[in-house]
Write a protein that holds these residues in place. Structure first.
Motif, PDB file in Angstrom:
ATOM      1  N   SER A   1      95.028  67.678 -26.988  1.00 13.73           N
ATOM      2  CA  SER A   1      95.986  68.719 -27.339  1.00 13.73           C
ATOM      3  C   SER A   1      97.418  68.207 -27.136  1.00 13.73           C
ATOM      4  CB  SER A   1      95.732  69.966 -26.494  1.00 13.73           C
ATOM      5  OG  SER A   1      96.525  71.023 -26.922  1.00 13.73           O
TER       6      SER A   1
ATOM      7  N   ARG B   1      96.387  72.086 -38.652  1.00 11.96           N
ATOM      8  CA  ARG B   1      95.071  71.775 -38.137  1.00 11.96           C
ATOM      9  C   ARG B   1      95.007  70.299 -37.764  1.00 11.96           C
ATOM     10  NH1 ARG B   1      91.791  75.005 -37.032  1.00 11.96           N
ATOM     11  NH2 ARG B   1      92.388  76.501 -38.606  1.00 11.96           N
TER      12      ARG B   1
ATOM     13  N   HIS C   1      86.837  73.475 -29.150  1.00 10.85           N
ATOM     14  CA  HIS C   1      87.424  74.667 -28.550  1.00 10.85           C
ATOM     15  C   HIS C   1      88.946  74.579 -28.396  1.00 10.85           C
ATOM     16  CE1 HIS C   1      83.197  75.491 -27.561  1.00 10.85           C
ATOM     17  NE2 HIS C   1      83.585  76.742 -27.653  1.00 10.85           N
ATOM     18  N   LEU C   2      89.520  73.420 -28.693  1.00  8.81           N
ATOM     19  CA  LEU C   2      90.977  73.305 -28.651  1.00  8.81           C
ATOM     20  C   LEU C   2      91.569  74.067 -29.832  1.00  8.81           C
ATOM     21  CD1 LEU C   2      91.429  69.508 -27.784  1.00  8.81           C
ATOM     22  CD2 LEU C   2      91.756  71.473 -26.264  1.00  8.81           C
ATOM     23  N   PRO C   3      92.751  74.629 -29.647  1.00  7.58           N
ATOM     24  CA  PRO C   3      93.369  75.366 -30.754  1.00  7.58           C
ATOM     25  C   PRO C   3      93.628  74.455 -31.959  1.00  7.58           C
ATOM     26  CG  PRO C   3      94.702  75.532 -28.747  1.00  7.58           C
ATOM     27  CD  PRO C   3      93.569  74.625 -28.451  1.00  7.58           C
ATOM     28  N   ARG C   4      93.272  74.931 -33.137  1.00  8.85           N
ATOM     29  CA  ARG C   4      93.526  74.248 -34.403  1.00  8.85           C
ATOM     30  C   ARG C   4      92.839  72.877 -34.508  1.00  8.85           C
ATOM     31  NH1 ARG C   4      97.099  77.729 -36.310  1.00  8.85           N
ATOM     32  NH2 ARG C   4      98.906  78.376 -35.169  1.00  8.85           N
TER      33      ARG C   4
END
Length: 119
Positions: free
Chosen positions: A28, A50, A84-87
């Motif tokens: 991230s 993304r 599960h990390l955003p984007r």
């Protein structure tokens, strides 16, 4: 401006192993650093759409050893955490048809499958 980051996980993993003794990577933070570096050299605002992460689970035979099973479980857990990390989207490749590297790779994610021809 919208930004998309693509990570070749196998290449990055090998490079980190050979050049930097396999350090832990916060993906991230890595992606945010990449995007922020582009922002500082760009005049327009950037928006991370993304991150696509490509890799494959390790191959294990019909009668895997405990070490192979452990390596497989660890990789599976790592890819699950990345998803599960955003984007973040994780695409796992697997040889289609045989184990040679001359066949197209088949990537799948959440029930969908697509092919990428090897060059």
């Amino acid at each position: 401006m919208r930004v998309m980051v693509q990570i070749d996980g196998a290449y990055l993993e090998r490079m980190l192993s050979e050049e930097h003794n396999s350090p832990a990577v916060d993906y991230s933070k890595l992606v945010n650093k990449l995007v922020n570096t582009v922002i500082t050299t760009s005049e327009s605002d950037l928006y991370l759409l993304r991150t696509y992460y490509y890799h494959a689970l390790p191959w294990i035979g019909k009668n895997p050893t405990e070490a192979e099973e452990e390596m497989y479980r660890k990789k599976q857990g790592f890819f699950t955490r990345l998803e599960h990390l955003p984007r973040f989207d994780v695409y796992l490749g697997a040889p289609s048809g045989s184990s040679t590297m001359t066949v197209p790779l088949r990537f799948s994610r959440k029930g969908s499958t697509f092919c990428c021809p090897r060059t």
